[in-house]
Design a protein around this motif. Structure first.
Motif, PDB file in Angstrom:
ATOM      1  N   SER A 143      -9.597   3.227   8.802  1.00  0.00           N
ATOM      2  CA  SER A 143      -9.250   4.630   9.015  1.00  0.00           C
ATOM      3  C   SER A 143     -10.119   5.458   8.086  1.00  0.00           C
ATOM      4  O   SER A 143      -9.868   5.508   6.879  1.00  0.00           O
ATOM      5  CB  SER A 143      -7.761   4.879   8.728  1.00  0.00           C
ATOM      6  OG  SER A 143      -6.939   4.137   9.594  1.00  0.00           O
ATOM      7  N   GLY A 144     -11.142   6.060   8.637  1.00  0.00           N
ATOM      8  CA  GLY A 144     -12.055   6.836   7.811  1.00  0.00           C
ATOM      9  C   GLY A 144     -13.461   6.798   8.385  1.00  0.00           C
ATOM     10  O   GLY A 144     -13.651   6.957   9.590  1.00  0.00           O
ATOM     11  N   THR A 193       1.919   4.660   1.226  1.00  0.00           N
ATOM     12  CA  THR A 193       1.783   5.339   2.509  1.00  0.00           C
ATOM     13  C   THR A 193       2.742   6.497   2.549  1.00  0.00           C
ATOM     14  O   THR A 193       3.918   6.333   2.253  1.00  0.00           O
ATOM     15  CB  THR A 193       2.089   4.380   3.678  1.00  0.00           C
ATOM     16  OG1 THR A 193       1.334   3.196   3.500  1.00  0.00           O
ATOM     17  CG2 THR A 193       1.738   5.022   4.999  1.00  0.00           C
ATOM     18  N   THR A 239      -8.851   2.218   4.277  1.00  0.00           N
ATOM     19  CA  THR A 239      -8.637   3.642   4.514  1.00  0.00           C
ATOM     20  C   THR A 239      -9.526   4.418   3.556  1.00  0.00           C
ATOM     21  O   THR A 239      -9.362   4.303   2.335  1.00  0.00           O
ATOM     22  CB  THR A 239      -7.167   4.037   4.289  1.00  0.00           C
ATOM     23  OG1 THR A 239      -6.338   3.273   5.163  1.00  0.00           O
ATOM     24  CG2 THR A 239      -6.947   5.516   4.573  1.00  0.00           C
ATOM     25  N   GLY A 240     -10.467   5.175   4.102  1.00  0.00           N
ATOM     26  CA  GLY A 240     -11.340   5.961   3.241  1.00  0.00           C
ATOM     27  C   GLY A 240     -12.780   5.927   3.706  1.00  0.00           C
ATOM     28  O   GLY A 240     -13.074   6.093   4.893  1.00  0.00           O
ATOM     29  N   THR A 271      -7.914   1.207  -0.161  1.00  0.00           N
ATOM     30  CA  THR A 271      -7.652   2.617   0.102  1.00  0.00           C
ATOM     31  C   THR A 271      -8.476   3.407  -0.893  1.00  0.00           C
ATOM     32  O   THR A 271      -8.199   3.364  -2.094  1.00  0.00           O
ATOM     33  CB  THR A 271      -6.158   2.951  -0.059  1.00  0.00           C
ATOM     34  OG1 THR A 271      -5.395   2.179   0.863  1.00  0.00           O
ATOM     35  CG2 THR A 271      -5.900   4.424   0.199  1.00  0.00           C
ATOM     36  N   THR A 277       0.827  -1.198   0.000  1.00  0.00           N
ATOM     37  CA  THR A 277       0.000   0.000   0.000  1.00  0.00           C
ATOM     38  C   THR A 277       0.861   1.247   0.000  1.00  0.00           C
ATOM     39  O   THR A 277       1.840   1.344   0.721  1.00  0.00           O
ATOM     40  CB  THR A 277      -0.911   0.001   1.234  1.00  0.00           C
ATOM     41  OG1 THR A 277      -1.658  -1.213   1.240  1.00  0.00           O
ATOM     42  CG2 THR A 277      -1.841   1.179   1.227  1.00  0.00           C
ATOM     43  N   THR A 295     -10.388   4.044  13.301  1.00  0.00           N
ATOM     44  CA  THR A 295      -9.910   5.400  13.544  1.00  0.00           C
ATOM     45  C   THR A 295     -10.759   6.304  12.666  1.00  0.00           C
ATOM     46  O   THR A 295     -10.533   6.393  11.457  1.00  0.00           O
ATOM     47  CB  THR A 295      -8.421   5.552  13.191  1.00  0.00           C
ATOM     48  OG1 THR A 295      -7.655   4.636  13.982  1.00  0.00           O
ATOM     49  CG2 THR A 295      -7.940   6.962  13.482  1.00  0.00           C
ATOM     50  N   ARG A 324      -8.089  -2.986  10.313  1.00  0.00           N
ATOM     51  CA  ARG A 324      -8.105  -1.592  10.735  1.00  0.00           C
ATOM     52  C   ARG A 324      -8.874  -0.750   9.724  1.00  0.00           C
ATOM     53  O   ARG A 324      -8.667  -0.861   8.521  1.00  0.00           O
ATOM     54  CB  ARG A 324      -6.676  -1.061  10.869  1.00  0.00           C
ATOM     55  CG  ARG A 324      -6.603   0.400  11.295  1.00  0.00           C
ATOM     56  CD  ARG A 324      -5.189   0.934  11.105  1.00  0.00           C
ATOM     57  NE  ARG A 324      -4.265   0.259  11.980  1.00  0.00           N
ATOM     58  CZ  ARG A 324      -3.980   0.662  13.209  1.00  0.00           C
ATOM     59  NH1 ARG A 324      -4.552   1.745  13.703  1.00  0.00           N
ATOM     60  NH2 ARG A 324      -3.120   0.001  13.947  1.00  0.00           N
ATOM     61  N   ASP A 348      -7.036  -4.096   5.996  1.00  0.00           N
ATOM     62  CA  ASP A 348      -7.123  -2.677   6.341  1.00  0.00           C
ATOM     63  C   ASP A 348      -7.895  -1.895   5.288  1.00  0.00           C
ATOM     64  O   ASP A 348      -7.776  -2.147   4.089  1.00  0.00           O
ATOM     65  CB  ASP A 348      -5.719  -2.078   6.471  1.00  0.00           C
ATOM     66  CG  ASP A 348      -4.993  -2.602   7.700  1.00  0.00           C
ATOM     67  OD1 ASP A 348      -5.633  -3.297   8.501  1.00  0.00           O
ATOM     68  OD2 ASP A 348      -3.801  -2.314   7.836  1.00  0.00           O
TER      69      ASP A 348
END
Length: 726
Positions: free
Chosen positions: A509-510, A364, A493-494, A477, A362, A524, A507, A491
């Motif tokens: 995140s978003g 990062t 993210t978004g 993501t 990913t 998160t 996880r 994971d």
């Protein structure tokens, strides 16, 4: 001489030789066993303590309890500790710790048997300083700890402290290193071994990335077999300490808390090795072959990291694990591989290099140009097609394999994939669209649009839009938008926006927004839905029902359930590590009231009901509100509560309601005489809007002042309260 007498003679001779031969065999077997000691029986007792509270001014630990549970499991599974010989304390204070040590003393005294070796293992995860342990802010000095451990009648005492400054325990006697510690069949070791997660002037650090403290995480990994450098299926104390020391130091060298050096004080005499865990007796093992090389991360099917280590080439590794399915990640510089394995009791499961599938790393970026050692970032190279994978710019498909890609080499890397019923690509870097299903076996970079569903076997870097559902088995993501459900196995993210539900197994995140259910392992950001479920949260959960493990943020809902939460706001908030207190008292309005306060350690919901004489009868006041609980003083013996409540009264207990409103801002100070028993008193500011037809001047005997116009304008007055809390 007759034949019969001759036969008898030969029989006597033969019998004599048989007797002589058997005697020689017995003598030889005795002589062979003489230098070897009889196998010693071992009984190991364990006290495992996790205490997240350290008193005023010390941050609440997130993983003290889970660290204690991890140690407890590995000692029972592989460390020879029977459930009846283990004492597990979570959120214990000093008195509970002392009581547990006394209980172990009694247990050890009752286990005196000839030839029986007795050992004691004490593990503590919590707060401490240079002078002693601080369970719930109540000090137990290292001198007292050593003295109490010495009172337990055992042959060997092992103390493992995962706390700040715990190295002060190990420096009293210098801590000389001695080769070979504890127990095999010839062992006669006596003495003590004290291990500390940090030196006397260092902090012990925990990590959200691994969901544990660094030291305990690597100690457990080592005890499960990663520290077995000799390959004999046993992990000694020396091997476990060395593994935890080097791995903890490597992971904390660039952390915010600085390098963390584990310390030790070992005073043992005798021969043999002090074996902490033995893998030879358990069939539930995962074997990693010699050809596997790199950084290994082993996660259970709930995405909990259970083992992490550097696997060198040429060494066969065995890990003792619980029965279940595991996801294994192998990381090398600029490369990542993944595999799945099932551990059962039918025999060890083996992982070879051919079992791993390459995945894309990913992208990062570090914020501010610096990285935290707790969250290492791997460089990501541009996605490259495998040498045996063709690249087909445009893939037109009715249903696989009726597609242009199949005419030019089968599954391929596509930059555009268009399908009628379905379209399939090995990898997609661009745009995929299908009336039915869009499928990518590997990584998808760009966008997928489908009438039914989008599926990506690897990672998604972009967006998936579908009326039915979106699935990303390698994490994502970007964004997933679906009318039904979005799912990410790793994971994410978004943004996940689903009409029915969203789920991320690792996880998140978003943000998750759903008309039904949101589910995530670690969040998160924020969840907004009817029902929200998460493992740990840093942010907010907003819904009718919110369920989580540890929440650093807000739970806003009708029902909130959590292990621990910063701010719970709801009609019913159940916090396992929180507070619940009952109060009986009186004030200037209600001579007698009963109430309850429940919620987190800091924020609570308060509800009360009180009675007052009224017009030759009586009436009841019912109040509901929120408040803050702020402990202070030595061992939190004192506290300040600030509450805001609103409510009103009605005739008798179940009488018909009367239009009136009472608002109260209260500040009270409490003195905890004993645990769960306190006296409190304080002051209040009250605002009362009486019924329209009645000014109700006698709602209190305290002088009032009136605001507003009319006979029933708002009345205000200062007040007081006194009571007992249990």
């Amino acid at each position: 001489m007759t034949r019969r007498s001759t036969a008898r003679g030969w029989g006597r001779v033969l019998g004599t030789w048989v007797v002589v031969g058997l005697a020689l065999v017995c003598l030889e077997s005795r002589a062979a066993r003489r230098p070897e000691e009889p196998e010693a029986a071992l009984r190991r007792f364990a006290l495992v303590v996790g205490s997240s509270e350290g008193g005023p001014g010390r941050e609440r630990l997130r993983y003290a309890g889970s660290d204690a549970l991890a140690i407890s499991r590995v000692l029972e599974e592989l460390g020879g500790v029977a459930p009846a010989d283990r004492v597990l304390l979570l959120e214990a204070d000093r008195d509970a710790l002392l009581t547990a040590l006394e209980r172990l003393k009694v247990m050890a005294e009752g286990a005196v048997t000839p030839g029986l070796r007795r050992e004691l293992v004490v593990y503590y995860s919590g707060h401490s300083d240079a002078d002693g342990l601080l369970p719930r802010g109540e000090r137990l000095s290292y001198d007292d700890l050593r003295r109490l451990l010495g009172h337990v009648p055992v042959d060997v005492r092992i103390a493992i402290l995962d706390s700040c400054g715990s190295g002060a325990l190990t420096r009293y006697k210098g801590g000389l290193r001695r080769p070979s510690f504890l127990t095999d069949v010839s062992s006669q070791v006596r003495g003590h071994a004290y291990l500390a997660s940090s030196s006397a002037d260092e902090v012990a650090q925990e990590s959200d990335t691994i969901g544990a403290s660094f030291f305990t995480h690597f100690l457990v990994t080592g005890l499960r077999g990663a520290a077995d450098t000799t390959g004999d299926g046993r992990v000694t104390l020396h091997e476990a300490y060395q593994f935890a020391f080097h791995e903890t130091l490597a992971r904390t060298e660039r952390s915010q808390g600085g390098p963390q050096h584990a310390a030790y004080d070992i005073q043992l005499a005798g021969s043999g090795d002090l074996v902490m865990t033995d893998l030879r007796g358990t069939p539930a093992r995962m074997l990693v072959a010699e050809d596997v090389q790199g950084r290994l991360f082993v996660r259970d099917w709930g995405n909990q990291l259970v083992a992490e280590l550097q696997k060198p080439a040429g060494r066969r590794l065995s890990l003792g694990l619980e029965v279940g399915r595991y996801h294994v990640t192998l990381e090398r510089p600029s490369q990542r591989f993944e595999a799945e394995v099932t551990v059962s009791t039918r025999g060890a499961a083996e992982l070879r290099v051919g079992d791993f599938v390459p995945v894309t790393l990913t992208r990062t970026a570090a914020r501010g140009g610096s990285l935290h050692a707790d969250a290492p970032v791997l460089p990501r190279e541009p996605l490259a097609a495998r040498a045996d994978m063709p690249t087909v710019f445009l893939n037109l498909s009715l249903v696989p394999p009726l597609s242009t890609a199949s005419l030019w080499g089968g599954s391929s890397l596509n930059h555009m994939a268009l399908g009628g019923l379905a379209v399939r690509s090995l990898q997609l870097r661009g745009l995929g669209a299908a009336g039915g299903i869009g499928w990518v076996d590997g990584t998808m970079e760009g966008g997928q649009v489908a009438g039914l569903a989008n599926v990506a076997g690897g990672e998604v870097l972009g967006a998936q839009l579908a009326l039915g559902g979106n699935l990303a088995f390698g994490g994502a993501t970007g964004a997933q938008l679906a009318a039904v459900i979005n799912y990410s196995e790793q994971d994410f993210t978004g943004l996940q926006l689903g009409g029915v539900g969203n789920r991320s197994d690792a996880r998140m995140s978003g943000f998750q927004f759903a008309g039904g259910v949101n589910m995530v392992e670690r969040l998160t950001g924020a969840q907004l839905g009817i029902f929200n479920l998460a493992g740990s949260v840093s942010g907010a959960q907003v819904g009718l029902i919110n369920v989580a493990g540890n929440v650093r943020g807000v739970q806003l809902g009708v029902i909130n359930i959590a292990d621990d939460v910063s701010v719970p706001i709801g009609v019913l908030s159940l916090v396992r590590k929180g507070r619940i207190a009952f109060e009986i008292g009186g004030d200037e309005v209600t001579p007698l009231f009963v109430g309850v306060k429940y919620g987190s350690q800091t924020v609570h919901v308060t509800a009360s009901i009180g009675g007052d004489s009224w017009k030759e009868s009586w009436r009841t006041f019912k109040m509901l509100g929120v408040g803050l609980h702020l402990p202070f003083g030595m061992a939190d013996r004192y506290y300040l509560d600030v509450d805001f409540t609103t409510g009103g009264w009605q005739p008798e207990l179940f009488g018909e309601g009367v239009e009136n409103s009472l608002y109260r801002l209260r500040a009270s100070i409490g003195w905890e005489l004993k645990r769960r028993f306190a006296l409190f008193g304080g002051v209040s500011l009250n605002a009362y809007h009486p019924p329209e037809e009645d000014p109700d001047d006698d709602v209190t005997w305290v002088p009032q002042w009136k605001t507003g116009r009319g006979p029933s304008g708002t009345r205000m007055w200062p007040g007081f309260l006194l009571g007992v809390r249990i």
